[in-house]
Enzyme design. Structure first.
Site, PDB file in Angstrom:
ATOM      1  N   HIS A  42       1.655  -2.147  -5.592  1.00  0.00           N
ATOM      2  CA  HIS A  42       3.098  -1.647  -6.276  1.00  0.00           C
ATOM      3  C   HIS A  42       4.202  -1.017  -5.178  1.00  0.00           C
ATOM      4  CE1 HIS A  42       5.023   0.518  -9.826  1.00  0.00           C
ATOM      5  NE2 HIS A  42       5.426   0.929  -9.034  1.00  0.00           N
ATOM      6  N   GLU A  43       3.615   0.050  -4.296  1.00  0.00           N
ATOM      7  CA  GLU A  43       4.607   0.555  -3.594  1.00  0.00           C
ATOM      8  C   GLU A  43       5.195  -0.329  -2.292  1.00  0.00           C
ATOM      9  OE1 GLU A  43       5.573   3.283  -4.396  1.00  0.00           O
ATOM     10  OE2 GLU A  43       3.806   3.651  -5.810  1.00  0.00           O
TER      11      GLU A  43
ATOM     12  N   HIS B  25       8.036  -2.060  -3.844  1.00  0.00           N
ATOM     13  CA  HIS B  25       9.385  -1.377  -3.535  1.00  0.00           C
ATOM     14  C   HIS B  25       9.866  -1.251  -2.085  1.00  0.00           C
ATOM     15  CE1 HIS B  25       8.948   0.425  -7.577  1.00  0.00           C
ATOM     16  NE2 HIS B  25       8.212   1.185  -7.268  1.00  0.00           N
TER      17      HIS B  25
END
Length: 229
Positions: A129-130, A133
């Protein structure tokens, strides 16, 4: 053993292992023979010991996922290709007081919340997820204070990371609304993150912004060819 040696050992969490640790824990739970000072010392030792164990476990999982997880390795490689300065040097484990699994900062890197990581799979999803980003920040020049930018990256991160995989949602919410579970999870998680943005007024605004950009951002699976649910 002298009294001074015993005191030093009791205040050193690293030495509290096996039977000694559990004997102290039982003493604390029952309260038998425990002075207020000893109780306070135990609580301090427990907090330190737990954080140390959580930290060690988090870094072990991180290293394993960075070496063996296809999705983590793929996202890390693609984030680096678009200019993200992300490596094991700035993917760190730390204690987080907030209810979050991790976070990304354009200048500092990625934090994995060691006290919120439930398993290797959870860390794998969180790290992926990160990394989405990190990829988005460099690929699309994301302005994180722009709610639409923020919402789009959150939608993509929840879509691509695997954290909204169908079986996870069935375990949480049952079989109701089966056909829309994946999208519902993505929207919910994105809205929670956007609601924490300092430029967001409230939960309703976060949900509205997520709805506005959802279709186009949900369909954008770069750098993947498709999404596996």
């Amino acid at each position: 053993m002298s009294e001074s040696t015993s005191t030093a050992t009791a205040s050193d969490p690293a030495s509290l292992k096996g039977f000694t640790w559990w004997r102290r824990k039982i003493t604390y739970q029952t309260g038998l023979g425990l002075t207020p000072e000893a109780k306070l010392q135990f609580e301090t030792d427990l907090t330190i010991k737990t954080r140390e164990e959580d930290c060690a476990r988090c870094y072990t999982y991180r290293d394993q996922m960075m070496q063996t997880s296809p999705i983590v390795r793929f996202m890390l490689e693609n984030a680096q290709k678009v200019g993200a300065n992300i490596s094991d040097a700035n993917i760190v484990c730390d204690y987080c007081p907030e209810l979050m699994g991790g976070g990304f900062h354009p200048e500092l890197g990625i934090v994995l919340c060691q006290n919120r990581i439930l398993s290797k799979t959870h860390l794998e999803d969180t790290l992926t997820h990160e990394l989405v980003h990190a990829f988005d920040h460099n690929k699309f020049n994301v302005d994180w204070l722009d709610l639409r930018h923020h919402a789009c990256s959150e939608i993509r991160a929840s879509t691509l990371s695997g954290e909204c995989r169908l079986w996870n949602e069935i375990k949480k919410t049952g079989f109701g609304g089966f056909g829309r579970k994946f999208q519902t999870c993505v929207k919910r998680r994105a809205a929670i993150s956007v609601a924490a943005n300092p430029n967001c007024k409230d939960k309703e605004q976060a949900e509205r912004v997520v709805d506005e950009v959802f279709e186009s951002c949900f369909k954008d699976t770069r750098p993947f060819d498709e999404v596996y649910k």
